[in-house]
Scaffold this motif. Sequence first.
Motif, PDB file in Angstrom:
ATOM      1  N   TYR A 131       0.800  -1.216   0.000  1.00  0.00           N
ATOM      2  CA  TYR A 131       0.000   0.000   0.000  1.00  0.00           C
ATOM      3  C   TYR A 131       0.840   1.277   0.000  1.00  0.00           C
ATOM      4  O   TYR A 131       0.322   2.367  -0.247  1.00  0.00           O
ATOM      5  CB  TYR A 131      -0.934   0.011   1.211  1.00  0.00           C
ATOM      6  N   TYR A 132       2.125   1.155   0.273  1.00  0.00           N
ATOM      7  CA  TYR A 132       2.992   2.326   0.319  1.00  0.00           C
ATOM      8  C   TYR A 132       3.852   2.452  -0.935  1.00  0.00           C
ATOM      9  O   TYR A 132       4.761   3.273  -0.991  1.00  0.00           O
ATOM     10  CB  TYR A 132       3.895   2.260   1.553  1.00  0.00           C
ATOM     11  N   ASP A 133       3.559   1.655  -1.959  1.00  0.00           N
ATOM     12  CA  ASP A 133       4.424   1.613  -3.131  1.00  0.00           C
ATOM     13  C   ASP A 133       3.610   1.814  -4.405  1.00  0.00           C
ATOM     14  O   ASP A 133       2.381   1.731  -4.400  1.00  0.00           O
ATOM     15  CB  ASP A 133       5.163   0.268  -3.185  1.00  0.00           C
ATOM     16  N   ILE A 134       4.315   2.064  -5.497  1.00  0.00           N
ATOM     17  CA  ILE A 134       3.709   2.297  -6.809  1.00  0.00           C
ATOM     18  C   ILE A 134       4.028   1.114  -7.719  1.00  0.00           C
ATOM     19  O   ILE A 134       5.121   0.536  -7.666  1.00  0.00           O
ATOM     20  CB  ILE A 134       4.228   3.623  -7.414  1.00  0.00           C
ATOM     21  N   ASP A 135       3.081   0.767  -8.573  1.00  0.00           N
ATOM     22  CA  ASP A 135       3.242  -0.340  -9.506  1.00  0.00           C
ATOM     23  C   ASP A 135       4.489  -0.125 -10.371  1.00  0.00           C
ATOM     24  O   ASP A 135       4.573   0.865 -11.103  1.00  0.00           O
ATOM     25  CB  ASP A 135       1.987  -0.414 -10.386  1.00  0.00           C
ATOM     26  N   PRO A 136       5.468  -1.047 -10.322  1.00  0.00           N
ATOM     27  CA  PRO A 136       6.692  -0.862 -11.111  1.00  0.00           C
ATOM     28  C   PRO A 136       6.450  -0.849 -12.614  1.00  0.00           C
ATOM     29  O   PRO A 136       7.250  -0.281 -13.363  1.00  0.00           O
ATOM     30  CB  PRO A 136       7.568  -2.048 -10.693  1.00  0.00           C
ATOM     31  N   ASP A 137       5.362  -1.483 -13.081  1.00  0.00           N
ATOM     32  CA  ASP A 137       5.023  -1.423 -14.508  1.00  0.00           C
ATOM     33  C   ASP A 137       4.946   0.008 -15.013  1.00  0.00           C
ATOM     34  O   ASP A 137       5.218   0.277 -16.191  1.00  0.00           O
ATOM     35  CB  ASP A 137       3.648  -2.065 -14.760  1.00  0.00           C
ATOM     36  N   LEU A 138       4.565   0.922 -14.140  1.00  0.00           N
ATOM     37  CA  LEU A 138       4.236   2.286 -14.562  1.00  0.00           C
ATOM     38  C   LEU A 138       5.430   3.221 -14.574  1.00  0.00           C
ATOM     39  O   LEU A 138       5.305   4.379 -14.970  1.00  0.00           O
ATOM     40  CB  LEU A 138       3.147   2.872 -13.643  1.00  0.00           C
ATOM     41  N   ALA A 139       6.585   2.724 -14.139  1.00  0.00           N
ATOM     42  CA  ALA A 139       7.746   3.597 -13.980  1.00  0.00           C
ATOM     43  C   ALA A 139       8.738   3.426 -15.127  1.00  0.00           C
ATOM     44  O   ALA A 139       8.998   2.313 -15.581  1.00  0.00           O
ATOM     45  CB  ALA A 139       8.446   3.305 -12.660  1.00  0.00           C
ATOM     46  N   VAL A 140       9.295   4.535 -15.572  1.00  0.00           N
ATOM     47  CA  VAL A 140      10.414   4.499 -16.508  1.00  0.00           C
ATOM     48  C   VAL A 140      11.657   4.030 -15.767  1.00  0.00           C
ATOM     49  O   VAL A 140      12.415   3.187 -16.250  1.00  0.00           O
ATOM     50  CB  VAL A 140      10.625   5.886 -17.145  1.00  0.00           C
ATOM     51  N   ASP A 141      11.853   4.573 -14.569  1.00  0.00           N
ATOM     52  CA  ASP A 141      12.942   4.159 -13.684  1.00  0.00           C
ATOM     53  C   ASP A 141      12.291   3.482 -12.480  1.00  0.00           C
ATOM     54  O   ASP A 141      11.738   4.149 -11.608  1.00  0.00           O
ATOM     55  CB  ASP A 141      13.755   5.375 -13.254  1.00  0.00           C
ATOM     56  N   VAL A 142      12.337   2.153 -12.445  1.00  0.00           N
ATOM     57  CA  VAL A 142      11.615   1.398 -11.420  1.00  0.00           C
ATOM     58  C   VAL A 142      12.013   1.844 -10.016  1.00  0.00           C
ATOM     59  O   VAL A 142      11.170   1.944  -9.122  1.00  0.00           O
ATOM     60  CB  VAL A 142      11.840  -0.117 -11.612  1.00  0.00           C
ATOM     61  N   LYS A 143      13.289   2.140  -9.824  1.00  0.00           N
ATOM     62  CA  LYS A 143      13.730   2.544  -8.489  1.00  0.00           C
ATOM     63  C   LYS A 143      13.179   3.915  -8.082  1.00  0.00           C
ATOM     64  O   LYS A 143      13.144   4.238  -6.898  1.00  0.00           O
ATOM     65  CB  LYS A 143      15.258   2.540  -8.429  1.00  0.00           C
ATOM     66  N   ASN A 144      12.726   4.676  -9.052  1.00  0.00           N
ATOM     67  CA  ASN A 144      12.180   6.008  -8.768  1.00  0.00           C
ATOM     68  C   ASN A 144      10.669   6.043  -8.989  1.00  0.00           C
ATOM     69  O   ASN A 144      10.091   7.078  -9.262  1.00  0.00           O
ATOM     70  CB  ASN A 144      12.855   7.058  -9.668  1.00  0.00           C
ATOM     71  N   ARG A 145      10.013   4.890  -8.848  1.00  0.00           N
ATOM     72  CA  ARG A 145       8.586   4.817  -9.185  1.00  0.00           C
ATOM     73  C   ARG A 145       7.711   5.721  -8.311  1.00  0.00           C
ATOM     74  O   ARG A 145       6.761   6.325  -8.812  1.00  0.00           O
ATOM     75  CB  ARG A 145       8.100   3.368  -9.122  1.00  0.00           C
ATOM     76  N   ILE A 146       8.034   5.835  -7.038  1.00  0.00           N
ATOM     77  CA  ILE A 146       7.255   6.726  -6.175  1.00  0.00           C
ATOM     78  C   ILE A 146       7.506   8.182  -6.571  1.00  0.00           C
ATOM     79  O   ILE A 146       6.582   8.994  -6.625  1.00  0.00           O
ATOM     80  CB  ILE A 146       7.594   6.486  -4.691  1.00  0.00           C
ATOM     81  N   GLY A 147       8.752   8.488  -6.889  1.00  0.00           N
ATOM     82  CA  GLY A 147       9.073   9.847  -7.340  1.00  0.00           C
ATOM     83  C   GLY A 147       8.347  10.208  -8.624  1.00  0.00           C
ATOM     84  O   GLY A 147       7.891  11.350  -8.797  1.00  0.00           O
ATOM     85  N   GLU A 148       8.206   9.251  -9.541  1.00  0.00           N
ATOM     86  CA  GLU A 148       7.498   9.529 -10.791  1.00  0.00           C
ATOM     87  C   GLU A 148       6.020   9.784 -10.537  1.00  0.00           C
ATOM     88  O   GLU A 148       5.395  10.607 -11.219  1.00  0.00           O
ATOM     89  CB  GLU A 148       7.703   8.377 -11.777  1.00  0.00           C
TER      90      GLU A 148
END
Length: 604
Positions: A131-148
């Motif tokens: 619940y505190y994270d963002i779907d990695p599918d949606l990130a260009v940079d997976v490690k920065n998915r919350i930042g994106e």
Amino acid sequence: MKRGKVFVCFVAVGLLPLISFAQIKHHKKNNMEQSTPDHKLIIYQLLPRLFGNTKNVNKTNGSIEENGVGKLNDINDKALHEIKKMGFTYVWYTGVIEHATMTDYSAQGIKADDPDIVKGRAGSPYAIKDYYDIDPDLAVDVKNRIGEYEELIKRTHSNGLKVLMDLVPNHVARTYASDVKPAGVRDFGQDDDHSKAFSATNDFYYMPGQPFTVPGGYNPGGDEFKSPLKDGKFDETPAKATGNDVFSASPSINDWFETMKLNYGVDYMDHRCSHFDPIPPLWNKVYDILKYWTAKGVDGFRCDMVEMVPIEFWGWVIPKMKAEHPGIVFIGEAYDKGKYNDYIFKGHFDYLYDKVGLYDTVRNLTRNDYHTNTWGINAVWNHDSKGIDEHMLRFMENHDEQRIASPDFAGNPWLAVPGMIITATLNTGPVMIYFGQEVGEPGAGSEGFSGNDGRTSIFDYWGVPEHQKWINGGAYDGGRLSDDQKKLRGFYSSLLNAVNHSEAIKAGEFYELMMANEHQPGFDTKMYIYLRYTNNQRILVITNFNRDARTISVKLPDDLLHKLNLNGSKQFKDLLSGINYNTNDIKKGVEVTVRASSGLMLEF
């Protein structure tokens, strides 16, 4: 957004005296007060996974590499500008929280999910994994998915739009485990006593001594999908209760077997006996999740299946959130009309889904169901949601429902015009459009876990073909749309901007004109007519669900003419087409011709 006075009023059917909403509220049970935002929410729902995807391979059960995936960064300033230009005020980003998936991100430090308990190659966005994270599918940079995602929130706000996201409070994925939770946060189930089937201090329900059994016959990802974890087994001992209230270690393939039900203190095995004092630990954990996302700038939450969570929890958490964030919006997915008042006045929801009311009625009218007539619309606001109609969220499509343009619904997106006019203008409550609806997306194809059912899959990687024509390779200019699609999108733009810029629609009163016109030549019960008005503006809404044109002289009753001090000649302008209509004597009515499956919004 400030919260303020509610300006809407509703009246009983026919020529009864107009009643103010304040009078209606005075007679409500316990005289409970409930405020709503001081403007009408116009919501654009989109799945980022699908929205920005430009690949058009669309292979059944295709992988992320084969079928492609949209990214948060695809929702750029140009896309948001175009959404804003259409008249929208909110964007609901559906499925952004990390959920279980068959795509392996273990190389990025994310534990792989067992495909035997995942629905679809992409996975259900309603089987939350963290619940505190963002779907990695949606990130260009997976490690920065919350930042994106944080950047998308800022980008949305800078384009004059507000952000809605999901809260899925009833259940989580069977692989739930937060690896990015804030310091000091205790994970769901981390402190549970697994030896007890129920405890008010447990976050889950258990079947002690029984291992979980994967439903027989499930072939995750289809025959082509291979994984060492795909073996028809999942190690969960003791088994936990399934999200759709199945208290068995062996849920069926038709159950929400990929999810675990959360425990808010209700003992389902003991006549649903409640244990709310002291407050169960789960309550504060969900409250912390809401605070976490609100602190990042989220403006509201669409709450999934709220009736499966005790109303006492909502009555506790929503006021706490509103005290800290007065403008925050809570929308509940609810289907039991008998409980609507409780969820508004005890649960403190701003809005509830109006699926089993207006949606079902308008759907039948759109499909030309001969059993249905527009008097059913009266039943919606005068009975089903009487006194709370301004709290109902109206739509003709969302991720759960069939596409209008699909043969399963209407087969032609233009047939939705009269229904959409009513959906958008009947009251001051929100109206919602699902991405692709505005260009006639039919939801065709068998995507994988989602079959050929007239819906756009939420489980699979997929391109949305008609929507992609508007994307036009990332230009977001509609460059590949047909002339007919451009006209359809133009209708939606005209309608939503008329709503957004009309005081009478956003904040005005309502007067039903069916009984005043039922004996007029040209009238039939596949037409619906009403007035929305304030002291400064009047809009006469005339809709026609018939498959042929109708000519009618629409009359306003004497008591309404007197109340609004109307007499003499008047000019009417249709806010949808710009065409003018005139009458030499408003007491005799205004004659109009309404095209087949169409409608007018006459400002005067």
